[in-house]
Design a protein around this motif. Structure first.
Motif, PDB file in Angstrom:
ATOM      1  N   SER A  82       0.828  -1.205   0.000  1.00 38.24           N
ATOM      2  CA  SER A  82       0.000   0.000   0.000  1.00 38.24           C
ATOM      3  C   SER A  82       0.858   1.250   0.000  1.00 38.24           C
ATOM      4  CB  SER A  82      -0.967   0.023   1.201  1.00 38.24           C
ATOM      5  OG  SER A  82      -0.272   0.126   2.415  1.00 38.24           O
ATOM      6  N   VAL A  83       0.282   2.303  -0.569  1.00 40.76           N
ATOM      7  CA  VAL A  83       0.868   3.636  -0.582  1.00 40.76           C
ATOM      8  C   VAL A  83      -0.247   4.567  -0.132  1.00 40.76           C
ATOM      9  CG1 VAL A  83       1.925   5.441  -1.992  1.00 40.76           C
ATOM     10  CG2 VAL A  83       2.366   3.022  -2.517  1.00 40.76           C
ATOM     11  N   VAL A  84      -0.131   5.080   1.092  1.00 40.08           N
ATOM     12  CA  VAL A  84      -1.215   5.861   1.681  1.00 40.08           C
ATOM     13  C   VAL A  84      -0.646   7.079   2.415  1.00 40.08           C
ATOM     14  CG1 VAL A  84      -3.146   5.818   3.301  1.00 40.08           C
ATOM     15  CG2 VAL A  84      -2.612   3.777   1.977  1.00 40.08           C
ATOM     16  N   SER A  85      -1.273   8.222   2.193  1.00 40.58           N
ATOM     17  CA  SER A  85      -0.914   9.440   2.893  1.00 40.58           C
ATOM     18  C   SER A  85      -1.830   9.604   4.100  1.00 40.58           C
ATOM     19  CB  SER A  85      -1.065  10.635   1.956  1.00 40.58           C
ATOM     20  OG  SER A  85      -0.654  11.814   2.594  1.00 40.58           O
ATOM     21  N   ALA A  86      -1.236   9.802   5.253  1.00 42.41           N
ATOM     22  CA  ALA A  86      -2.011   9.993   6.480  1.00 42.41           C
ATOM     23  C   ALA A  86      -2.456  11.448   6.596  1.00 42.41           C
ATOM     24  CB  ALA A  86      -1.169   9.611   7.693  1.00 42.41           C
ATOM     25  N   GLY A  94       3.975  20.634  19.338  1.00 41.30           N
ATOM     26  CA  GLY A  94       3.545  21.553  18.282  1.00 41.30           C
ATOM     27  C   GLY A  94       4.074  21.212  16.906  1.00 41.30           C
ATOM     28  N   ASP A  95       5.021  20.299  16.796  1.00 42.01           N
ATOM     29  CA  ASP A  95       5.537  19.891  15.487  1.00 42.01           C
ATOM     30  C   ASP A  95       4.425  19.235  14.674  1.00 42.01           C
ATOM     31  OD1 ASP A  95       8.047  20.757  16.226  1.00 42.01           O
ATOM     32  OD2 ASP A  95       8.916  18.749  16.424  1.00 42.01           O
ATOM     33  N   ARG A  96       4.297  19.651  13.410  1.00 35.87           N
ATOM     34  CA  ARG A  96       3.283  19.092  12.515  1.00 35.87           C
ATOM     35  C   ARG A  96       3.962  18.259  11.437  1.00 35.87           C
ATOM     36  NH1 ARG A  96       0.339  23.049   9.705  1.00 35.87           N
ATOM     37  NH2 ARG A  96      -1.206  21.447   9.361  1.00 35.87           N
ATOM     38  N   VAL A  97       3.398  17.066  11.173  1.00 33.85           N
ATOM     39  CA  VAL A  97       3.914  16.180  10.138  1.00 33.85           C
ATOM     40  C   VAL A  97       2.765  15.603   9.326  1.00 33.85           C
ATOM     41  CG1 VAL A  97       5.980  15.507  11.457  1.00 33.85           C
ATOM     42  CG2 VAL A  97       3.917  14.105  11.574  1.00 33.85           C
ATOM     43  N   GLN A  98       3.098  15.179   8.120  1.00 39.00           N
ATOM     44  CA  GLN A  98       2.173  14.382   7.317  1.00 39.00           C
ATOM     45  C   GLN A  98       3.002  13.265   6.709  1.00 39.00           C
ATOM     46  OE1 GLN A  98      -0.103  16.286   4.198  1.00 39.00           O
ATOM     47  NE2 GLN A  98      -1.547  14.588   4.202  1.00 39.00           N
ATOM     48  N   MET A  99       2.610  12.022   7.025  1.00 36.50           N
ATOM     49  CA  MET A  99       3.362  10.855   6.590  1.00 36.50           C
ATOM     50  C   MET A  99       2.778  10.264   5.313  1.00 36.50           C
ATOM     51  SD  MET A  99       5.733  10.518   8.855  1.00 36.50           S
ATOM     52  CE  MET A  99       6.350   8.916   8.398  1.00 36.50           C
ATOM     53  N   LEU A 100       3.655   9.950   4.384  1.00 38.90           N
ATOM     54  CA  LEU A 100       3.327   9.111   3.244  1.00 38.90           C
ATOM     55  C   LEU A 100       3.895   7.747   3.612  1.00 38.90           C
ATOM     56  CD1 LEU A 100       2.383   8.553   0.338  1.00 38.90           C
ATOM     57  CD2 LEU A 100       4.694   9.179  -0.400  1.00 38.90           C
ATOM     58  N   ASP A 101       3.024   6.743   3.794  1.00 41.44           N
ATOM     59  CA  ASP A 101       3.468   5.431   4.244  1.00 41.44           C
ATOM     60  C   ASP A 101       3.528   4.444   3.090  1.00 41.44           C
ATOM     61  OD1 ASP A 101       4.035   3.553   6.581  1.00 41.44           O
ATOM     62  OD2 ASP A 101       2.468   2.509   5.467  1.00 41.44           O
ATOM     63  N   LEU A 102       4.676   3.795   2.969  1.00 40.10           N
ATOM     64  CA  LEU A 102       4.877   2.709   2.013  1.00 40.10           C
ATOM     65  C   LEU A 102       4.917   1.425   2.822  1.00 40.10           C
ATOM     66  CD1 LEU A 102       7.823   4.318  -0.009  1.00 40.10           C
ATOM     67  CD2 LEU A 102       5.369   4.485  -0.487  1.00 40.10           C
ATOM     68  N   ALA A 103       3.889   0.594   2.685  1.00 43.59           N
ATOM     69  CA  ALA A 103       3.828  -0.655   3.447  1.00 43.59           C
ATOM     70  C   ALA A 103       4.238  -1.822   2.556  1.00 43.59           C
ATOM     71  CB  ALA A 103       2.424  -0.881   4.003  1.00 43.59           C
ATOM     72  N   ARG A 146      -2.128  -9.339   3.592  1.00 45.62           N
ATOM     73  CA  ARG A 146      -2.605 -10.725   3.575  1.00 45.62           C
ATOM     74  C   ARG A 146      -3.458 -11.035   2.344  1.00 45.62           C
ATOM     75  NH1 ARG A 146      -5.786 -12.428   7.577  1.00 45.62           N
ATOM     76  NH2 ARG A 146      -4.949 -14.526   7.387  1.00 45.62           N
ATOM     77  N   GLU A 147      -3.870 -10.009   1.611  1.00 51.60           N
ATOM     78  CA  GLU A 147      -4.669 -10.214   0.404  1.00 51.60           C
ATOM     79  C   GLU A 147      -3.790 -10.748  -0.724  1.00 51.60           C
ATOM     80  OE1 GLU A 147      -6.215  -6.312  -0.360  1.00 51.60           O
ATOM     81  OE2 GLU A 147      -7.963  -6.629   0.916  1.00 51.60           O
ATOM     82  N   ASN A 148      -4.387 -11.540  -1.584  1.00 52.69           N
ATOM     83  CA  ASN A 148      -3.678 -12.054  -2.763  1.00 52.69           C
ATOM     84  C   ASN A 148      -3.897 -11.099  -3.929  1.00 52.69           C
ATOM     85  OD1 ASN A 148      -2.634 -14.367  -1.553  1.00 52.69           O
ATOM     86  ND2 ASN A 148      -4.570 -15.442  -1.824  1.00 52.69           N
ATOM     87  N   ARG A 149      -3.170 -10.019  -3.925  1.00 44.47           N
ATOM     88  CA  ARG A 149      -3.271  -9.051  -5.004  1.00 44.47           C
ATOM     89  C   ARG A 149      -1.851  -8.685  -5.458  1.00 44.47           C
ATOM     90  NH1 ARG A 149      -6.500  -4.177  -2.626  1.00 44.47           N
ATOM     91  NH2 ARG A 149      -5.727  -3.062  -4.419  1.00 44.47           N
ATOM     92  N   VAL A 150      -1.741  -8.337  -6.706  1.00 46.31           N
ATOM     93  CA  VAL A 150      -0.433  -7.997  -7.260  1.00 46.31           C
ATOM     94  C   VAL A 150      -0.141  -6.517  -7.076  1.00 46.31           C
ATOM     95  CG1 VAL A 150       0.947  -7.956  -9.365  1.00 46.31           C
ATOM     96  CG2 VAL A 150      -0.591  -9.877  -8.930  1.00 46.31           C
ATOM     97  N   GLU A 151      -1.128  -5.676  -7.344  1.00 45.90           N
ATOM     98  CA  GLU A 151      -0.923  -4.238  -7.291  1.00 45.90           C
ATOM     99  C   GLU A 151      -1.126  -3.722  -5.857  1.00 45.90           C
ATOM    100  OE1 GLU A 151      -5.137  -4.959  -7.373  1.00 45.90           O
ATOM    101  OE2 GLU A 151      -3.584  -5.724  -8.688  1.00 45.90           O
ATOM    102  N   PRO A 152      -0.384  -2.677  -5.488  1.00 47.44           N
ATOM    103  CA  PRO A 152      -0.569  -2.115  -4.149  1.00 47.44           C
ATOM    104  C   PRO A 152      -1.884  -1.351  -4.037  1.00 47.44           C
ATOM    105  CG  PRO A 152       1.127  -0.909  -5.345  1.00 47.44           C
ATOM    106  CD  PRO A 152       0.703  -2.037  -6.225  1.00 47.44           C
ATOM    107  N   TYR A 153      -2.383  -1.260  -2.833  1.00 48.15           N
ATOM    108  CA  TYR A 153      -3.576  -0.477  -2.537  1.00 48.15           C
ATOM    109  C   TYR A 153      -3.167   1.005  -2.519  1.00 48.15           C
ATOM    110  CZ  TYR A 153      -7.150   1.856   0.210  1.00 48.15           C
ATOM    111  OH  TYR A 153      -8.098   2.737   0.633  1.00 48.15           O
ATOM    112  N   PHE A 154      -4.022   1.850  -3.063  1.00 51.25           N
ATOM    113  CA  PHE A 154      -3.843   3.298  -2.974  1.00 51.25           C
ATOM    114  C   PHE A 154      -5.210   3.952  -3.063  1.00 51.25           C
ATOM    115  CE2 PHE A 154      -3.033   1.897  -7.294  1.00 51.25           C
ATOM    116  CZ  PHE A 154      -3.918   2.654  -8.033  1.00 51.25           C
ATOM    117  N   VAL A 155      -5.304   5.182  -2.632  1.00 50.83           N
ATOM    118  CA  VAL A 155      -6.551   5.920  -2.636  1.00 50.83           C
ATOM    119  C   VAL A 155      -6.578   6.821  -3.860  1.00 50.83           C
ATOM    120  CG1 VAL A 155      -7.964   7.605  -1.382  1.00 50.83           C
ATOM    121  CG2 VAL A 155      -6.622   5.902  -0.117  1.00 50.83           C
ATOM    122  N   LEU A 156      -7.711   6.820  -4.567  1.00 52.61           N
ATOM    123  CA  LEU A 156      -7.879   7.724  -5.720  1.00 52.61           C
ATOM    124  C   LEU A 156      -8.595   8.987  -5.296  1.00 52.61           C
ATOM    125  CD1 LEU A 156      -8.864   5.244  -8.543  1.00 52.61           C
ATOM    126  CD2 LEU A 156      -6.730   6.462  -8.260  1.00 52.61           C
TER     127      LEU A 156
END
Length: 156
Positions: A82-86, A94-103, A146-156
């Motif tokens: 998966s490729v997902v932005s939190a 007070g530090d602000r972050v936005q993570m792009l996670d590559l699982a 755990r899913e049997n998929r070839v392509e990573p999950y991402f949000v459109l």
């Protein structure tokens, strides 16, 4: 969890402004399908191993390093799951972050789970139907791995 030196240097320049970072997560499975989790020292929660990508570091190598550093298990990357932005997050200081996670889905190839260094209180294998309480985003990463998929999950 220790803050990487490059983040501390950036914070000296930008203060508490939003800092986009790339994180890597390892969903490590053993031959029986159990999931490797570690218990964090900072908040006591169970989660998948992972961390912040260092400048110049390749993501797959980073996830293997993080799994080893946090659990004592040697892992081999099988695929990107998966490729997902939190959502942006503000730390108590007070530090602000936005993570792009590559699982990544990984398989264990050696080592033995246990607390390693100062990042983990414990590390162990869990059956998928007997996972401890965890945030939905972590459970989602495990489900995608755990899913049997070839392509990573991402949000459109």
């Amino acid at each position: 969890m220790p803050v990487p030196d490059f983040v501390l240097e950036l914070r000296r320049r930008i203060g508490h402004d939003l800092l986009p970072l790339v994180g890597v997560t390892g969903v490590v499975l053993d031959d029986g399908g159990r999931v490797l989790l570690h218990q964090r020292t900072d908040d006591g929660r169970w989660c998948t191993p992972g961390g912040i990508l260092e400048p110049g570091e390749q993501p797959a190598r980073a996830v293997v390093r993080e799994v080893w550093e946090e659990t004592g298990v040697k892992a081999e990357v099988e695929r990107l799951v998966s490729v997902v932005s939190a959502e942006p997050f503000t730390y108590p200081n007070g530090d602000r972050v936005q993570m792009l996670d590559l699982a990544f889905r990984c398989r264990a190839v050696g080592g033995s789970p246990g607390p390693v260094g100062d990042e983990s209180l414990d590390a162990r294998w869990f059956a998928p139907d007997d996972l401890p309480e965890m945030p939905p985003r972590i459970l989602e990463r495990i489900r995608h791995a755990r899913e049997n998929r070839v392509e990573p999950y991402f949000v459109l």
